[in-house]
Structure formats: C-alpha cells, structure tokens
Enzyme design. Structure first.
Site, PDB file in Angstrom:
ATOM      1  N   GLY A  35       0.815  -1.204   0.000  1.00  0.00           N
ATOM      2  CA  GLY A  35       0.000   0.000   0.000  1.00  0.00           C
ATOM      3  C   GLY A  35       0.850   1.256   0.000  1.00  0.00           C
ATOM      4  N   ALA A  36       0.239   2.385   0.439  1.00  0.00           N
ATOM      5  CA  ALA A  36       0.905   3.691   0.367  1.00  0.00           C
ATOM      6  C   ALA A  36       1.438   3.900  -1.048  1.00  0.00           C
ATOM      7  CB  ALA A  36       2.007   3.807   1.418  1.00  0.00           C
ATOM      8  N   ASP A  39       3.728   6.775  -7.679  1.00  0.00           N
ATOM      9  CA  ASP A  39       3.849   6.580  -9.123  1.00  0.00           C
ATOM     10  C   ASP A  39       4.715   5.377  -9.478  1.00  0.00           C
ATOM     11  OD1 ASP A  39       2.215   8.732  -9.548  1.00  0.00           O
ATOM     12  OD2 ASP A  39       3.814  10.127 -10.093  1.00  0.00           O
ATOM     13  N   HIS A  41       4.639   2.478  -7.921  1.00  0.00           N
ATOM     14  CA  HIS A  41       3.709   1.342  -7.926  1.00  0.00           C
ATOM     15  C   HIS A  41       2.837   1.353  -9.188  1.00  0.00           C
ATOM     16  CE1 HIS A  41       4.357   1.795  -3.449  1.00  0.00           C
ATOM     17  NE2 HIS A  41       4.601   0.515  -3.614  1.00  0.00           N
ATOM     18  N   GLN A  65       8.235  -8.979   8.095  1.00  0.00           N
ATOM     19  CA  GLN A  65       9.472  -8.427   7.545  1.00  0.00           C
ATOM     20  C   GLN A  65       9.931  -7.184   8.300  1.00  0.00           C
ATOM     21  OE1 GLN A  65       7.481  -7.989   3.676  1.00  0.00           O
ATOM     22  NE2 GLN A  65       8.390  -5.953   3.533  1.00  0.00           N
ATOM     23  N   GLU A 153      12.667  -2.707  -9.320  1.00  0.00           N
ATOM     24  CA  GLU A 153      14.105  -2.875  -9.198  1.00  0.00           C
ATOM     25  C   GLU A 153      14.704  -2.057  -8.055  1.00  0.00           C
ATOM     26  OE1 GLU A 153      16.047  -2.117 -12.900  1.00  0.00           O
ATOM     27  OE2 GLU A 153      15.462  -4.058 -13.757  1.00  0.00           O
ATOM     28  N   GLN A 158      15.835  -7.828  -2.967  1.00  0.00           N
ATOM     29  CA  GLN A 158      14.546  -8.504  -2.823  1.00  0.00           C
ATOM     30  C   GLN A 158      14.113  -9.131  -4.144  1.00  0.00           C
ATOM     31  OE1 GLN A 158      10.894  -6.892  -0.632  1.00  0.00           O
ATOM     32  NE2 GLN A 158      10.422  -6.342  -2.732  1.00  0.00           N
ATOM     33  N   SER A 191       7.657   4.683  -0.455  1.00  0.00           N
ATOM     34  CA  SER A 191       6.633   5.058   0.520  1.00  0.00           C
ATOM     35  C   SER A 191       7.248   5.719   1.750  1.00  0.00           C
ATOM     36  CB  SER A 191       5.831   3.818   0.932  1.00  0.00           C
ATOM     37  OG  SER A 191       5.211   3.226  -0.190  1.00  0.00           O
ATOM     38  N   ARG A 192       8.518   5.439   2.016  1.00  0.00           N
ATOM     39  CA  ARG A 192       9.176   6.002   3.196  1.00  0.00           C
ATOM     40  C   ARG A 192       9.681   7.429   2.976  1.00  0.00           C
ATOM     41  NH1 ARG A 192      10.444   0.370   3.971  1.00  0.00           N
ATOM     42  NH2 ARG A 192       9.826  -0.299   6.066  1.00  0.00           N
TER      43      ARG A 192
END
Length: 283
Positions: A35-36, A39, A41, A65, A153, A158, A191-192
């Site tokens: 979520g959050a 662009d 995403h 996580q 990327e 991850q 998002s952070r």
C-alpha cells in the site's frame, strides 16, 4: 470511466474472484504491494497490464518483515487513496487480507532462503527481512497463482531473492523486474520518503548522484574500492550514515573486483535522520 476493482479480503472470496478472472484461460499478473501507493507502484501496474490480460494487486503490510525496532506500526496506510489509484488504473482485483487471514492462529511455517538473501547487504542490517519477504511472497504466489509477478528494481536484492525462490520451488511464476521510478532530482520513489524532513529531502538525491558518478568512474577503468570510498565520503558529507555502498554481480549479488566480472549493480543503503533509504543502478 474505469469500474471499481473487485476486492477480496478472505481466501474463499479470493478464490471465487480468481476463478472468474481465469475464464477463457486469461493470463494473470500479480503486483505485490504494502500500500501507500505512489507513481512507482503505478508503473508496476502498467507493466503488468502490458504483460497479462488480468491484473491482481495485493495490498498487505507484512508484519513478518519488520523487526521490533522498525516502523510497522507507523508504516503509512492510505487505503482510500490506494483504492482510487488502482481504480484509475483499471485493476481487476485487489487482494487485501488482514494479518489474521495471512497468519492465522497456529501459523508455524517459514521459507528458508540462502543465495542472494545471504550476501552481506540488506541481510547484514535486517537479518529477519528476507525470511519474512519470502514467506509472504510464497503465500501470495500460492494464493493468487499468477502467471507473472512484477517487482520494482529499487528493492534489487529482494527482486533477486524472490526470483530465485520462485525458480527453486517450481512455483510456476515468472518474476519480472520493473525499472525504478524517480523524482525529477533522481530520488527513487518510496513510501518512506514521506518521513523525510524538508532538509533531508533536499539532501536525499546525493545517493543517486554518487552512484552515477561511481558508475562513470568504473566504466572509465578506475579502481572499484577507490570509487566506492569516494562515494561513501560524498554521501556521509551530505548528512547520511552509510550502511553499505557496494558494487556486486547483477545476478548473484556476489562481490566483484573488476568491471570485467560480469554485469554489475551498484547498491546503497544509508540513513538520514530517522529515515533509511536504499537504491541501486546498473553499471
């Protein structure tokens, strides 16, 4: 005007919705998110729409996580805005389970990962992280049974971990990486980023600029260690505490000593104020 996506919050509802999407053997792409949405995403969703007939987006803030010292409780949750964005992108289905649905009482299974998950990058600073990611992504893959899954990327380690897991466990999902979307000044969308103060936000593009300069130096034949040390000095002078600034093999994430060692990726993680940022670029 796009119609509102179907929303599933339970496993039975998800299965019914997926059965409908699979009519006429339609291909399905999954875009896992917490979520959050921003662009970056949206770019994942648009790539998914180009690669499959039906698009499922999961919205789930995964507690496994996050370490106890991390920001699970304060992680931004913007459901109404997220729903509006996904509706505008004409997504077919949103999978929005709660924690009890994903991890019911008695849940006792985990996916153990090695390879690119144990290369002394994010795993050195967040040893819990990739086990939580692998477990939740493994669940998402088995719940949604997509043909492809799209990951950004920006979280490069991850991406490598998930791709390796999907291949090793024969999950039948093709994992595709999507290029990092950046602000005009080069800062990778995250998002952070909302946690950054105005002064920190002004300093943040130094990460991208330092990586670009290091890539230029490496292509010019300069020593990897010297180029990295110069970049760390630049980032530190801008007010960051650097966790790592590394040049690695782009597939295995193994350390390299020369630009001749294969396709290379520069990866950085650094903290400014209370906010930790990560980024990477190809050499």
């Amino acid at each position: 005007m796009p119609s509102r996506p179907m929303i599933a919050r339970t496993i039975p509802a998800l299965r019914r919705a997926l059965d409908g999407l699979r009519a006429r053997k339609a291909s399905i792409a999954l875009v896992p998110t917490m979520g959050a949405l921003h662009d970056g995403h949206v770019s994942l969703v648009r790539l998914a729409k180009r690669r499959a007939r039906k698009v499922v987006v999961s919205v789930f803030v995964n507690p496994t996580q996050f370490a106890p010292t991390e920001d699970f409780g304060s992680y931004p949750r913007t459901w109404k805005t997220d729903l509006a964005r996904l509706t505008a992108e004409d997504v077919d289905l949103i999978w929005n389970p709660d924690v009890k649905t994903m991890y019911p009482d008695g849940f006792a299974s985990r996916i153990l990962i090695e390879g690119p998950a144990t290369v002394d990058l994010e795993d050195r600073f967040r040893p819990h992280f990739f086990g939580g990611v692998a477990t939740v992504v493994g669940k998402l893959f088995t719940q949604c049974r997509p043909d492809i899954a799209i990951f950004g990327e920006k979280d490069f380690q991850q991406l490598r971990v998930v791709a390796r897991m999907a291949a090793d466990l024969d999950l039948g999902v093709k994992v595709i990486g999507s290029k990092t979307v950046r602000e005009r000044d080069g800062l990778a969308m995250s998002s952070r980023n909302v946690y950054l103060s105005p002064a920190e936000r002004r300093a943040a593009p130094v990460l991208f600029n330092a990586m670009k300069e290091t890539a230029r130096q490496l292509r010019a034949g300069e020593n990897i260690q010297a180029a990295q040390a110069s970049a760390v000095a630049t980032i530190t002078a801008a007010g960051f505490a650097v966790d790592y600034f590394e040049t690695r093999h782009a597939e295995s994430l193994a350390p390299v000593t020369s630009i001749k060692d294969g396709p290379l990726r520069i990866l950085v993680a650094a903290k400014i104020g209370a906010t930790r940022l990560i980024d990477n670029i190809a050499v």
